[in-house]
Design an enzyme around this catalytic site. Structure first.
Site, PDB file in Angstrom:
ATOM      1  N   TYR A  41      76.214 -13.723 -31.064  1.00 35.44           N
ATOM      2  CA  TYR A  41      77.051 -13.796 -29.870  1.00 35.44           C
ATOM      3  C   TYR A  41      76.681 -15.018 -29.053  1.00 35.44           C
ATOM      4  O   TYR A  41      75.643 -15.642 -29.271  1.00 35.44           O
ATOM      5  CB  TYR A  41      76.920 -12.522 -29.036  1.00 35.44           C
ATOM      6  CG  TYR A  41      75.635 -12.397 -28.257  1.00 35.44           C
ATOM      7  CD1 TYR A  41      75.592 -12.680 -26.896  1.00 35.44           C
ATOM      8  CD2 TYR A  41      74.455 -11.984 -28.876  1.00 35.44           C
ATOM      9  CE1 TYR A  41      74.405 -12.561 -26.176  1.00 35.44           C
ATOM     10  CE2 TYR A  41      73.272 -11.858 -28.168  1.00 35.44           C
ATOM     11  CZ  TYR A  41      73.253 -12.149 -26.817  1.00 35.44           C
ATOM     12  OH  TYR A  41      72.086 -12.036 -26.115  1.00 35.44           O
ATOM     13  N   ARG A 108      79.322   0.103 -46.634  1.00 38.36           N
ATOM     14  CA  ARG A 108      77.953  -0.033 -46.157  1.00 38.36           C
ATOM     15  C   ARG A 108      76.996  -0.353 -47.297  1.00 38.36           C
ATOM     16  O   ARG A 108      76.837   0.418 -48.238  1.00 38.36           O
ATOM     17  CB  ARG A 108      77.499   1.246 -45.450  1.00 38.36           C
ATOM     18  CG  ARG A 108      76.147   1.087 -44.745  1.00 38.36           C
ATOM     19  CD  ARG A 108      75.717   2.385 -44.079  1.00 38.36           C
ATOM     20  NE  ARG A 108      74.490   2.191 -43.309  1.00 38.36           N
ATOM     21  CZ  ARG A 108      73.265   2.119 -43.826  1.00 38.36           C
ATOM     22  NH1 ARG A 108      73.089   2.250 -45.141  1.00 38.36           N
ATOM     23  NH2 ARG A 108      72.206   1.926 -43.049  1.00 38.36           N
ATOM     24  N   HIS A 110      73.251  -2.984 -47.494  1.00 34.27           N
ATOM     25  CA  HIS A 110      72.434  -3.952 -46.774  1.00 34.27           C
ATOM     26  C   HIS A 110      72.656  -5.384 -47.236  1.00 34.27           C
ATOM     27  O   HIS A 110      72.545  -6.323 -46.453  1.00 34.27           O
ATOM     28  CB  HIS A 110      70.943  -3.600 -46.928  1.00 34.27           C
ATOM     29  CG  HIS A 110      70.520  -2.449 -46.073  1.00 34.27           C
ATOM     30  ND1 HIS A 110      70.869  -1.140 -46.355  1.00 34.27           N
ATOM     31  CD2 HIS A 110      69.767  -2.394 -44.931  1.00 34.27           C
ATOM     32  CE1 HIS A 110      70.350  -0.337 -45.438  1.00 34.27           C
ATOM     33  NE2 HIS A 110      69.674  -1.071 -44.558  1.00 34.27           N
ATOM     34  N   LYS A 155      70.611 -15.848 -31.813  1.00 37.10           N
ATOM     35  CA  LYS A 155      71.250 -15.061 -30.750  1.00 37.10           C
ATOM     36  C   LYS A 155      72.035 -13.925 -31.409  1.00 37.10           C
ATOM     37  O   LYS A 155      73.262 -13.932 -31.487  1.00 37.10           O
ATOM     38  CB  LYS A 155      72.146 -15.944 -29.880  1.00 37.10           C
ATOM     39  CG  LYS A 155      72.413 -15.351 -28.493  1.00 37.10           C
ATOM     40  CD  LYS A 155      73.009 -16.398 -27.583  1.00 37.10           C
ATOM     41  CE  LYS A 155      73.371 -15.831 -26.213  1.00 37.10           C
ATOM     42  NZ  LYS A 155      72.192 -15.444 -25.421  1.00 37.10           N
ATOM     43  N   GLU A 187      59.240 -15.170 -23.767  1.00 40.51           N
ATOM     44  CA  GLU A 187      60.391 -15.222 -22.875  1.00 40.51           C
ATOM     45  C   GLU A 187      60.527 -13.874 -22.199  1.00 40.51           C
ATOM     46  O   GLU A 187      59.708 -12.980 -22.405  1.00 40.51           O
ATOM     47  CB  GLU A 187      61.663 -15.579 -23.664  1.00 40.51           C
ATOM     48  CG  GLU A 187      61.962 -14.645 -24.826  1.00 40.51           C
ATOM     49  CD  GLU A 187      63.064 -15.161 -25.728  1.00 40.51           C
ATOM     50  OE1 GLU A 187      63.800 -16.060 -25.320  1.00 40.51           O
ATOM     51  OE2 GLU A 187      63.190 -14.635 -26.854  1.00 40.51           O
ATOM     52  N   LEU A 211      64.370 -17.660 -27.945  1.00 37.92           N
ATOM     53  CA  LEU A 211      65.758 -18.092 -27.974  1.00 37.92           C
ATOM     54  C   LEU A 211      65.877 -19.284 -27.035  1.00 37.92           C
ATOM     55  O   LEU A 211      65.729 -19.131 -25.823  1.00 37.92           O
ATOM     56  CB  LEU A 211      66.697 -16.969 -27.527  1.00 37.92           C
ATOM     57  CG  LEU A 211      68.168 -17.359 -27.448  1.00 37.92           C
ATOM     58  CD1 LEU A 211      68.712 -17.710 -28.834  1.00 37.92           C
ATOM     59  CD2 LEU A 211      69.011 -16.269 -26.821  1.00 37.92           C
TER      60      LEU A 211
END
Length: 302
Positions: A41, A108, A110, A155, A187, A211
């Protein structure tokens, strides 16, 4: 229905090529973003009707997608077109734009499935300003061990670690949770962290444990203009508590002064001069960015 669900806004969002009311947007329960958190995102602030540091945010989106081996489904121009359409109804009011790209829909399993069509979602929200009173007083933060995974530079939508870290500060009545990994600053739960010592602004190095916020580059440029020494290097827990100033930054917070940490004062317990200089420069950068983009749109010299 939950009252929050009942109150979902009817603002316009973008989902897989279509514009629709946010409350009506739907994805498959087999979307890998829902099943695995297999997506990334971005979050872009918008001031005076123009996205701030847009190219830098989109470059980070590219980097995150590359780490997950997902091809960026849209060009920079297409992303910008979506943003401008979504933010237009609010005029010049501060807003935030949230972008999410997942690997797509598949049974589904992995293992990464090749050839899927990525799910693309974009929404816009108001960006309420932090009050002048809070900025003048500063905020309290708490510390915690950084228990997240080793790829914090992505992210990712897999944010359970950040959710758990943020809850620590919520329950302590603090603004943020500042994290340390083996005694070294990484962070905060949703912010980058900076310290000031003897007039120098310092932050953790760019690596897989942090990040790298868009403000990394922005603060380096502003520091150069203001004549503030700037350095990225490992920072110990002891240095953080002994700092003259501690700052947290993010797209939504911009820049905030931390005046207490775990109940202990930072410096003199008040926002410091480096914070004040950087915050003023940040406000000027927002106005300059909006004017520059408006001039480019109308063909005037930037």
């Amino acid at each position: 229905m939950h009252p929050i669900t009942d109150a979902l806004p009817a603002t316009l969002c973008y989902l897989d090529g279509e514009y629709t009311a946010l409350r009506d947007a739907k994805i498959s329960v087999l979307d890998r973003g829902f099943i695995f958190g297999d997506g990334v995102y971005e979050y872009v602030p918008v001031y005076l009707g123009q996205p701030f540091c847009f190219e830098e945010h989109m470059a980070r989106l590219d980097r995150s997608l590359a780490e997950l081996q997902i091809e960026n489904p849209l060009s920079l121009a297409q992303w910008r077109e979506i943003v401008m359409r979504l933010v237009a109804p609010a005029g010049e009011a501060p807003q935030s734009v949230y972008f999410q790209v997942t690997r797509g829909v598949a049974p589904r399993d992995h293992a990464m499935v090749r050839g899927l069509r990525p799910t693309v979602f974009v929404m816009v929200n108001p960006l309420p300003p932090i009050s002048d009173a809070v900025r003048a007083k500063g905020v309290a933060c708490v510390t915690a061990a950084d228990f997240r995974w080793q790829k914090a530079h992505i992210k990712s939508t897999s944010l359970l670690g950040a959710v758990l870290a943020r809850q620590i500060s919520v329950e302590a009545g603090a603004a943020e949770t500042i994290m340390f990994r083996d005694g070294w600053l990484s962070e905060a739960s949703s912010s980058n962290v900076w310290i000031v010592k003897d007039g120098k602004l310092m932050g953790p190095p760019k690596n897989n444990l942090v990040l790298t916020g868009i403000r990394y580059g922005l603060f380096e440029r502003m520091s150069r203009t203001l004549g503030i020494p700037f350095e990225l290097r490992p920072i110990s827990r002891e240095e953080v508590f002994a700092a003259d100033e501690v700052l947290i930054s993010s797209a939504s917070k911009e820049l905030l002064p931390v005046v207490t940490l775990d109940g202990r004062p930072i410096g003199n317990g008040r926002p410091g001069p480096i914070y004040e200089s950087l915050y003023q420069a940040y406000q000027e950068a927002k106005v300059h960015n909006a004017r520059k983009q408006q001039e480019q749109k109308h063909g005037a010299p930037a």
